[in-house]
Design a protein around this motif. Structure first.
Motif, PDB file in Angstrom:
ATOM      1  N   LEU A 189       1.479 -12.529  -9.035  1.00  0.00           N
ATOM      2  CA  LEU A 189       0.313 -13.040  -9.764  1.00  0.00           C
ATOM      3  C   LEU A 189      -0.964 -12.886  -8.944  1.00  0.00           C
ATOM      4  CD1 LEU A 189       1.934 -16.244 -11.314  1.00  0.00           C
ATOM      5  CD2 LEU A 189       1.333 -14.123 -12.508  1.00  0.00           C
ATOM      6  N   LEU A 190      -0.863 -13.054  -7.619  1.00  0.00           N
ATOM      7  CA  LEU A 190      -2.032 -12.847  -6.756  1.00  0.00           C
ATOM      8  C   LEU A 190      -2.473 -11.384  -6.788  1.00  0.00           C
ATOM      9  CD1 LEU A 190      -0.993 -15.006  -3.661  1.00  0.00           C
ATOM     10  CD2 LEU A 190      -2.926 -15.451  -5.184  1.00  0.00           C
ATOM     11  N   ALA A 191      -1.508 -10.467  -6.794  1.00  0.00           N
ATOM     12  CA  ALA A 191      -1.832  -9.039  -6.862  1.00  0.00           C
ATOM     13  C   ALA A 191      -2.505  -8.699  -8.193  1.00  0.00           C
ATOM     14  CB  ALA A 191      -0.570  -8.207  -6.676  1.00  0.00           C
ATOM     15  N   ILE A 302       1.732  -1.170  -9.613  1.00  0.00           N
ATOM     16  CA  ILE A 302       1.955  -2.180  -8.576  1.00  0.00           C
ATOM     17  C   ILE A 302       3.449  -2.237  -8.266  1.00  0.00           C
ATOM     18  CG2 ILE A 302       1.780  -4.631  -7.963  1.00  0.00           C
ATOM     19  CD1 ILE A 302      -0.480  -4.866 -10.043  1.00  0.00           C
ATOM     20  N   ILE A 303       3.788  -2.266  -6.988  1.00  0.00           N
ATOM     21  CA  ILE A 303       5.173  -2.491  -6.553  1.00  0.00           C
ATOM     22  C   ILE A 303       5.171  -3.720  -5.657  1.00  0.00           C
ATOM     23  CG2 ILE A 303       7.111  -1.611  -5.212  1.00  0.00           C
ATOM     24  CD1 ILE A 303       6.246   1.206  -5.973  1.00  0.00           C
ATOM     25  N   VAL A 304       6.025  -4.685  -5.991  1.00  0.00           N
ATOM     26  CA  VAL A 304       6.169  -5.891  -5.183  1.00  0.00           C
ATOM     27  C   VAL A 304       7.591  -5.893  -4.631  1.00  0.00           C
ATOM     28  CG1 VAL A 304       6.044  -8.411  -5.127  1.00  0.00           C
ATOM     29  CG2 VAL A 304       4.504  -7.120  -6.621  1.00  0.00           C
ATOM     30  N   GLU A 305       7.715  -5.759  -3.321  1.00  0.00           N
ATOM     31  CA  GLU A 305       9.022  -5.572  -2.692  1.00  0.00           C
ATOM     32  C   GLU A 305       9.740  -6.905  -2.475  1.00  0.00           C
ATOM     33  OE1 GLU A 305       8.242  -1.426  -0.244  1.00  0.00           O
ATOM     34  OE2 GLU A 305       8.182  -3.313   0.854  1.00  0.00           O
ATOM     35  N   ALA A 306      10.576  -7.268  -3.438  1.00  0.00           N
ATOM     36  CA  ALA A 306      11.329  -8.514  -3.322  1.00  0.00           C
ATOM     37  C   ALA A 306      12.531  -8.362  -2.404  1.00  0.00           C
ATOM     38  CB  ALA A 306      11.782  -8.983  -4.704  1.00  0.00           C
ATOM     39  N   ALA A 307      13.097  -7.162  -2.333  1.00  0.00           N
ATOM     40  CA  ALA A 307      14.219  -6.886  -1.434  1.00  0.00           C
ATOM     41  C   ALA A 307      13.686  -6.529  -0.050  1.00  0.00           C
ATOM     42  CB  ALA A 307      15.062  -5.745  -1.985  1.00  0.00           C
ATOM     43  N   ASN A 308      14.558  -6.558   0.940  1.00  0.00           N
ATOM     44  CA  ASN A 308      14.202  -6.086   2.275  1.00  0.00           C
ATOM     45  C   ASN A 308      14.332  -4.571   2.322  1.00  0.00           C
ATOM     46  OD1 ASN A 308      13.569  -8.481   3.671  1.00  0.00           O
ATOM     47  ND2 ASN A 308      15.733  -8.957   3.944  1.00  0.00           N
ATOM     48  N   GLY A 309      13.255  -3.891   2.685  1.00  0.00           N
ATOM     49  CA  GLY A 309      13.285  -2.455   2.884  1.00  0.00           C
ATOM     50  C   GLY A 309      13.635  -1.619   1.683  1.00  0.00           C
ATOM     51  N   ALA A 313      10.423   5.028   4.509  1.00  0.00           N
ATOM     52  CA  ALA A 313       9.167   5.393   5.162  1.00  0.00           C
ATOM     53  C   ALA A 313       8.580   6.683   4.583  1.00  0.00           C
ATOM     54  CB  ALA A 313       9.396   5.544   6.665  1.00  0.00           C
ATOM     55  N   ASP A 314       9.444   7.640   4.213  1.00  0.00           N
ATOM     56  CA  ASP A 314       8.924   8.901   3.685  1.00  0.00           C
ATOM     57  C   ASP A 314       8.378   8.751   2.267  1.00  0.00           C
ATOM     58  OD1 ASP A 314      11.365   8.545   2.497  1.00  0.00           O
ATOM     59  OD2 ASP A 314      12.209  10.479   3.087  1.00  0.00           O
ATOM     60  N   ALA A 315       8.755   7.665   1.576  1.00  0.00           N
ATOM     61  CA  ALA A 315       8.212   7.420   0.234  1.00  0.00           C
ATOM     62  C   ALA A 315       6.828   6.769   0.303  1.00  0.00           C
ATOM     63  CB  ALA A 315       9.152   6.536  -0.572  1.00  0.00           C
ATOM     64  N   ASP A 316       6.545   6.091   1.411  1.00  0.00           N
ATOM     65  CA  ASP A 316       5.267   5.380   1.550  1.00  0.00           C
ATOM     66  C   ASP A 316       4.069   6.299   1.329  1.00  0.00           C
ATOM     67  OD1 ASP A 316       5.649   2.668   1.867  1.00  0.00           O
ATOM     68  OD2 ASP A 316       5.962   2.797   4.023  1.00  0.00           O
ATOM     69  N   LYS A 317       4.129   7.477   1.948  1.00  0.00           N
ATOM     70  CA  LYS A 317       3.010   8.415   1.850  1.00  0.00           C
ATOM     71  C   LYS A 317       2.778   8.851   0.407  1.00  0.00           C
ATOM     72  CE  LYS A 317       1.297  12.838   3.597  1.00  0.00           C
ATOM     73  NZ  LYS A 317       1.589  14.041   4.445  1.00  0.00           N
ATOM     74  N   ILE A 318       3.855   9.084  -0.321  1.00  0.00           N
ATOM     75  CA  ILE A 318       3.755   9.513  -1.722  1.00  0.00           C
ATOM     76  C   ILE A 318       3.126   8.411  -2.572  1.00  0.00           C
ATOM     77  CG2 ILE A 318       5.081  10.227  -3.751  1.00  0.00           C
ATOM     78  CD1 ILE A 318       7.166  11.364  -1.768  1.00  0.00           C
ATOM     79  N   LEU A 319       3.579   7.178  -2.359  1.00  0.00           N
ATOM     80  CA  LEU A 319       3.042   6.046  -3.124  1.00  0.00           C
ATOM     81  C   LEU A 319       1.563   5.834  -2.807  1.00  0.00           C
ATOM     82  CD1 LEU A 319       5.997   3.501  -2.768  1.00  0.00           C
ATOM     83  CD2 LEU A 319       5.538   5.074  -4.660  1.00  0.00           C
ATOM     84  N   ARG A 320       1.194   6.054  -1.562  1.00  0.00           N
ATOM     85  CA  ARG A 320      -0.213   5.913  -1.162  1.00  0.00           C
ATOM     86  C   ARG A 320      -1.072   6.972  -1.853  1.00  0.00           C
ATOM     87  NH1 ARG A 320      -3.071   4.490   3.807  1.00  0.00           N
ATOM     88  NH2 ARG A 320      -5.110   3.865   3.008  1.00  0.00           N
ATOM     89  N   GLU A 321      -0.553   8.211  -1.895  1.00  0.00           N
ATOM     90  CA  GLU A 321      -1.290   9.290  -2.551  1.00  0.00           C
ATOM     91  C   GLU A 321      -1.449   9.031  -4.049  1.00  0.00           C
ATOM     92  OE1 GLU A 321       1.059  12.652  -1.509  1.00  0.00           O
ATOM     93  OE2 GLU A 321       0.092  12.929   0.457  1.00  0.00           O
ATOM     94  N   LYS A 322      -0.478   8.336  -4.630  1.00  0.00           N
ATOM     95  CA  LYS A 322      -0.544   8.001  -6.051  1.00  0.00           C
ATOM     96  C   LYS A 322      -1.383   6.743  -6.301  1.00  0.00           C
ATOM     97  CE  LYS A 322       3.323   8.070  -8.404  1.00  0.00           C
ATOM     98  NZ  LYS A 322       3.006   8.912  -9.575  1.00  0.00           N
ATOM     99  N   GLN A 323      -1.890   6.151  -5.185  1.00  0.00           N
ATOM    100  CA  GLN A 323      -2.719   4.941  -5.232  1.00  0.00           C
ATOM    101  C   GLN A 323      -1.983   3.771  -5.896  1.00  0.00           C
ATOM    102  OE1 GLN A 323      -6.418   6.346  -7.101  1.00  0.00           O
ATOM    103  NE2 GLN A 323      -7.275   6.708  -5.045  1.00  0.00           N
ATOM    104  N   ILE A 324      -0.705   3.678  -5.606  1.00  0.00           N
ATOM    105  CA  ILE A 324       0.089   2.544  -6.083  1.00  0.00           C
ATOM    106  C   ILE A 324      -0.099   1.382  -5.115  1.00  0.00           C
ATOM    107  CG2 ILE A 324       2.437   1.707  -6.526  1.00  0.00           C
ATOM    108  CD1 ILE A 324       3.143   4.531  -7.451  1.00  0.00           C
ATOM    109  N   PHE A 325      -0.342   0.224  -5.656  1.00  0.00           N
ATOM    110  CA  PHE A 325      -0.607  -0.991  -4.881  1.00  0.00           C
ATOM    111  C   PHE A 325       0.749  -1.589  -4.493  1.00  0.00           C
ATOM    112  CE2 PHE A 325      -1.780  -5.474  -4.369  1.00  0.00           C
ATOM    113  CZ  PHE A 325      -3.035  -5.419  -3.781  1.00  0.00           C
ATOM    114  N   VAL A 326       1.157  -1.368  -3.233  1.00  0.00           N
ATOM    115  CA  VAL A 326       2.476  -1.814  -2.772  1.00  0.00           C
ATOM    116  C   VAL A 326       2.337  -3.061  -1.910  1.00  0.00           C
ATOM    117  CG1 VAL A 326       4.570  -1.195  -1.515  1.00  0.00           C
ATOM    118  CG2 VAL A 326       3.310   0.561  -2.790  1.00  0.00           C
TER     119      VAL A 326
END
Length: 405
Positions: A189-191, A302-309, A313-326
């Motif tokens: 909700l804050l996001a 928006i992706i909210v990581e409820a699980a651990n990990g 790490a290699d997906a982070d760059k792709i999500l950043r390029e897609k401007q997804i709010f993680v």
């Protein structure tokens, strides 16, 4: 996780010695013990306890019973606990433990024997001001109660504060069971608010319908959020009009905790859930479900990581390029360790808080932590994950450099 730590260490310009001290566990314990099974035979088990850090306070972390438990997994999870506690300002360090076993194949009596044997082996490690365990995968309030009882017997007095996640009658805290899910919903909700999105027009998909996923779904549903997809190991479900979460919970309760066959939603493939055109994706199952192989296909903003990990790490760059709010796991799922701290504090002070006090304190800590992470990310033009690790590592590094450490 090590790659994310190293990035924060680079930004802080930490020396090689400082990196070693911060990244390596303070203590690793490998246990080998046996119990007598119900059929009279002896069975040997391997267990672990890793103390990653006690710089900020007693080490804190769960105990998991699972066939995949190993020392490398436990070491990584212990470090996660260090950064998570530091990020949300809790005076705990990080730890993790586990036993390599299949709890579903052990009777209640055998599980009790297993837990008591593990506690006996770690009697000098555990302690309210040394190392405080909690439930994790495959464990719950029963195991924590047996641990507390065995530790108390060994020390000749009742010591509630040695463990958290207990039943209420054994010194547990109100709000502990649902704390992680409530925290995920608060962060979600804050996001939404930060991105100026109305909760009542938001669609959400939640992977995982265990304790965390279930409570996340329920609290978001109560706030008017439309939960259109959920999954567990047995099934993945979709309803474009929204799923009636209380009704689904009731169904699962009658169906051996499974959502399979629920008739008010359509079955979909498990992998489909991750790439649905929803506003928010909440992975609440296991690690590494979002990878370089599927990150480009994710449509959620928006992706909210409820699980651990859940994100590699290699997906982070792709999500950043897609401007997804993680929103990273060490912030998104910190509700559990926060209310664990509340339970420990109530035990130490011999107090009992009401549910309103627990929930308001939880929300206050999470709001403050979210604001700090968001502001740091904006100021440094980094992702929320990079900002979260930067704040957490900086706090532990600063405390470690203090004269009394």
């Amino acid at each position: 996780m090590l790659a994310r730590f190293n990035k924060a260490a680079d930004m802080l310009r930490l020396s090689q010695e400082e990196r070693h001290r911060l990244s390596r566990p303070a203590k690793q314990i490998l246990l080998n013990f046996s119990i007598t099974l119900d059929n009279g035979s002896e069975k040997n088990f391997e267990g672990y306890r890793v103390i990653h850090s006690t710089v900020l306070g007693p080490s804190k972390g769960g105990i998991r019973y699972d066939t995949e438990v190993n020392i490398d997994e436990v070491k990584a999870l212990a470090a996660w606990m260090t950064w998570k506690s530091a990020l949300v300002g809790i005076p705990f360090g990080g730890a993790k433990g586990g036993i390599n076993c299949d709890p579903s194949k052990l009777s209640r009596t055998e599980l009790e024997k297993l837990t008591r044997a593990y506690t006996q082996a770690l009697a000098d490690t555990f302690g309210p001001h040394k190392d405080v365990p909690a439930p994790d995968l495959g464990t719950g309030p029963d195991e924590m109660g047996w641990l507390m009882d065995e530790f108390s017997l060994l020390h000749g007095k009742i010591i509630h504060a040695v463990v958290t996640g207990k039943h209420l009658y054994a010194g547990g805290s109100l709000g502990r069971v649902e704390a992680t899910g409530r925290g995920v919903s608060i962060i979600t909700l804050l996001a939404l608010d930060k991105l100026k999105k109305r909760s009542t027009t938001t669609t959400v998909a939640i992977q995982g319908f265990g304790n965390v996923g279930l409570h996340t779904a329920l609290f978001l549903w109560e706030q008017g959020v439309k939960v259109v997809a959920v999954s567990d190991v047995s099934a993945a479900l979709f309803n474009a009009d929204g799923i009636d979460i209380p009704d689904l919970i009731a169904y699962a309760g009658r169906n051996d905790r499974s959502i399979y066959g629920y008739y008010h939603a359509y079955p979909i493939l498990h992998n489909e859930l991750l790439t649905l055109p929803v506003d928010v994706l909440i992975p609440a199952a296991r690690e590494n479900v979002i990878t370089a192989a599927n990150a480009a296909a994710i449509k959620a903003g928006i992706i909210v990581e409820a699980a651990n990990g859940p994100t590699s790490a290699d997906a982070d760059k792709i999500l950043r390029e897609k401007q997804i709010f993680v929103v990273p796991d060490i912030l998104a799922n910190a509700g559990g360790v926060i209310v664990s701290y509340f339970e420990w504090l109530q035990n130490v002070k011999n107090e009992t808080w009401n549910i309103l006090e627990v929930n308001s304190k939880l929300e206050e800590i999470l709001e403050k932590s979210f604001r700090e992470v968001y502001a740091t990310a904006r100021n440094s033009n980094d992702s929320l994950r990079d900002a979260a690790y930067l704040l957490a590592v900086k706090r532990v590094a600063s405390a470690q450099q203090a004269p009394d450490n």
